[in-house]
Design a protein around this motif. Sequence first.
Motif, PDB file in Angstrom:
ATOM      1  N   TYR A  25       0.854  -1.193   0.000  1.00 21.63           N
ATOM      2  CA  TYR A  25       0.000   0.000   0.000  1.00 21.63           C
ATOM      3  C   TYR A  25       0.883   1.234   0.000  1.00 21.63           C
ATOM      4  N   GLY A  26       0.759   2.055  -1.044  1.00 25.70           N
ATOM      5  CA  GLY A  26       1.562   3.266  -1.162  1.00 25.70           C
ATOM      6  C   GLY A  26       0.821   4.491  -0.676  1.00 25.70           C
ATOM      7  N   VAL A  27       1.574   5.467  -0.128  1.00 16.76           N
ATOM      8  CA  VAL A  27       0.933   6.658   0.436  1.00 16.76           C
ATOM      9  C   VAL A  27       1.490   7.963  -0.136  1.00 16.76           C
ATOM     10  N   TRP A  28       1.978   7.928  -1.387  1.00 18.77           N
ATOM     11  CA  TRP A  28       2.405   9.155  -2.048  1.00 18.77           C
ATOM     12  C   TRP A  28       1.210  10.087  -2.206  1.00 18.77           C
ATOM     13  N   GLN A  29       1.429  11.382  -1.915  1.00  9.82           N
ATOM     14  CA  GLN A  29       0.399  12.428  -2.014  1.00  9.82           C
ATOM     15  C   GLN A  29      -0.769  12.210  -1.050  1.00  9.82           C
ATOM     16  N   TYR A  72      -3.422  -5.644   4.226  1.00  5.12           N
ATOM     17  CA  TYR A  72      -2.092  -5.250   3.766  1.00  5.12           C
ATOM     18  C   TYR A  72      -1.095  -5.369   4.915  1.00  5.12           C
ATOM     19  N   ARG A  73       0.101  -5.836   4.588  1.00  2.00           N
ATOM     20  CA  ARG A  73       1.171  -5.893   5.582  1.00  2.00           C
ATOM     21  C   ARG A  73       2.423  -5.148   5.125  1.00  2.00           C
ATOM     22  N   HIS A  74       2.356  -4.560   3.945  1.00  2.00           N
ATOM     23  CA  HIS A  74       3.479  -3.833   3.347  1.00  2.00           C
ATOM     24  C   HIS A  74       3.019  -2.390   3.094  1.00  2.00           C
ATOM     25  N   ILE A  75       3.678  -1.445   3.769  1.00  6.01           N
ATOM     26  CA  ILE A  75       3.347  -0.024   3.645  1.00  6.01           C
ATOM     27  C   ILE A  75       4.563   0.712   3.099  1.00  6.01           C
ATOM     28  N   ASP A  76       4.361   1.522   2.054  1.00 12.76           N
ATOM     29  CA  ASP A  76       5.456   2.247   1.408  1.00 12.76           C
ATOM     30  C   ASP A  76       5.263   3.750   1.583  1.00 12.76           C
ATOM     31  N   THR A  77       6.222   4.384   2.297  1.00 18.24           N
ATOM     32  CA  THR A  77       6.197   5.834   2.474  1.00 18.24           C
ATOM     33  C   THR A  77       7.575   6.394   2.130  1.00 18.24           C
ATOM     34  N   GLU A  97       6.581  -6.974  13.834  1.00 16.67           N
ATOM     35  CA  GLU A  97       7.330  -7.917  13.002  1.00 16.67           C
ATOM     36  C   GLU A  97       6.485  -8.507  11.872  1.00 16.67           C
ATOM     37  N   GLU A  98       5.155  -8.309  11.944  1.00 17.21           N
ATOM     38  CA  GLU A  98       4.288  -8.792  10.857  1.00 17.21           C
ATOM     39  C   GLU A  98       4.128  -7.750   9.749  1.00 17.21           C
ATOM     40  N   LEU A  99       4.628  -6.539   9.999  1.00 19.01           N
ATOM     41  CA  LEU A  99       4.505  -5.458   9.014  1.00 19.01           C
ATOM     42  C   LEU A  99       5.821  -5.259   8.279  1.00 19.01           C
ATOM     43  N   PHE A 100       5.724  -4.833   7.044  1.00 15.52           N
ATOM     44  CA  PHE A 100       6.896  -4.505   6.232  1.00 15.52           C
ATOM     45  C   PHE A 100       6.792  -3.024   5.884  1.00 15.52           C
ATOM     46  N   ILE A 101       7.706  -2.222   6.431  1.00 18.13           N
ATOM     47  CA  ILE A 101       7.656  -0.767   6.265  1.00 18.13           C
ATOM     48  C   ILE A 101       8.841  -0.298   5.428  1.00 18.13           C
ATOM     49  N   THR A 102       8.535   0.446   4.368  1.00 16.97           N
ATOM     50  CA  THR A 102       9.549   1.050   3.504  1.00 16.97           C
ATOM     51  C   THR A 102       9.508   2.563   3.666  1.00 16.97           C
ATOM     52  N   THR A 103      10.671   3.199   3.788  1.00 13.30           N
ATOM     53  CA  THR A 103      10.753   4.643   3.628  1.00 13.30           C
ATOM     54  C   THR A 103      12.009   4.962   2.811  1.00 13.30           C
ATOM     55  N   LYS A 104      12.186   6.256   2.507  1.00 14.23           N
ATOM     56  CA  LYS A 104      13.215   6.644   1.537  1.00 14.23           C
ATOM     57  C   LYS A 104      13.910   7.927   1.966  1.00 14.23           C
ATOM     58  N   VAL A 105      15.204   8.020   1.625  1.00 11.71           N
ATOM     59  CA  VAL A 105      15.973   9.234   1.912  1.00 11.71           C
ATOM     60  C   VAL A 105      15.810  10.204   0.744  1.00 11.71           C
ATOM     61  N   TRP A 106      15.490  11.453   1.059  1.00 15.30           N
ATOM     62  CA  TRP A 106      15.222  12.440   0.020  1.00 15.30           C
ATOM     63  C   TRP A 106      16.526  13.043  -0.520  1.00 15.30           C
ATOM     64  N   LYS A 163       9.895   9.489  13.485  1.00 17.02           N
ATOM     65  CA  LYS A 163       8.541   9.823  13.024  1.00 17.02           C
ATOM     66  C   LYS A 163       7.671   8.582  12.888  1.00 17.02           C
ATOM     67  N   LEU A 164       8.264   7.506  12.426  1.00 12.24           N
ATOM     68  CA  LEU A 164       7.517   6.260  12.259  1.00 12.24           C
ATOM     69  C   LEU A 164       7.287   5.532  13.579  1.00 12.24           C
ATOM     70  N   GLY A 165       8.044   5.907  14.605  1.00 16.66           N
ATOM     71  CA  GLY A 165       7.883   5.283  15.912  1.00 16.66           C
ATOM     72  C   GLY A 165       8.373   3.853  15.948  1.00 16.66           C
ATOM     73  N   THR A 166       9.419   3.565  15.188  1.00 20.34           N
ATOM     74  CA  THR A 166       9.969   2.215  15.142  1.00 20.34           C
ATOM     75  C   THR A 166      11.489   2.294  15.203  1.00 20.34           C
TER      76      THR A 166
END
Length: 278
Positions: free
Chosen positions: A21-25, A43-48, A70-79, A98-101
């Motif tokens: 699940y993507g959260v762009w915009q 969903y267990r995969h979140i992309d921010t 541990e059941e979630l897959f979290i992606t973030t990116k360096v700007w 910010k993500l609290g992880t």
Amino acid sequence: MTISVPQTPFQDGHAIPQLGYGVWQVEDEVAADVVGQAIRAGYRHIDTAAIYGNEEGVGRAIASAGVPREELFITTKVWNSDQGHDAALAALDTSLAKLGTDYVDLYLIHWAKPAQGLYVDTWKALIEAQEAGKVRSIGVSNFPAEQLEEIIDATGVTPVIHQVETHPYWQQRQLRAVEERHGIVHESWSPLGQGGEVLEDPVITAIAEAHGATPAQVVIAWHLAEGFVVIPKSVTADRIVSNLAAAELTLAEEELEQIRGLDREDGRIGPDPATITF
């Protein structure tokens, strides 16, 4: 009903849910709500990303979801403005707060931005972050083939995944050949195109009608069949659910070939990663 999403293995021993699940915009306050909806839907995969400005909202959703971290897959990116060795490490710490992880499952360089010349130093920072346990897996986004090869040659460490614009009108065949040679997983952003043109294409609508599916489900199913990781975005409750259901849609080889035939030389929607200036 629980929808089963396949896991795509990385060459570092980890794996990623193939449909995320993507959260762009998506604004921060909205993200807290819709990410929660997405997790409840299955969903267990979140992309921010840091530049999206919604990592705190994603973090609130994670904290209140009632699903073990541990059941979630979290992606973030360096700007781009945080590229460079020290800046990238500092940016990761900010994103984690910010993500609290205390770790993310996947950290990406958001754009190579070749003219800036900092992508190798940034990649070295990501390698350190992985060694320190702050990141499980590391990859890149929006890298031309030349820069992709360069960071591998410079460090001996290959990105596990490459996230880049991919949809039926822009299928990235040349880039995918480079990725395949290195064992890099391909991940699609803007997987449905933009403005509805792809979803209104007669090839897509005919296949959707044949399956009693939505055009979006057909396009997502095509990405999955091609082996891509895919992160469609929607803030509409029923579409969040129906997009996930695409994991259970199987297209015939003939239908996949029809969609492959939609590729265009002028199909790119977003900026060219080789020449971006932002």
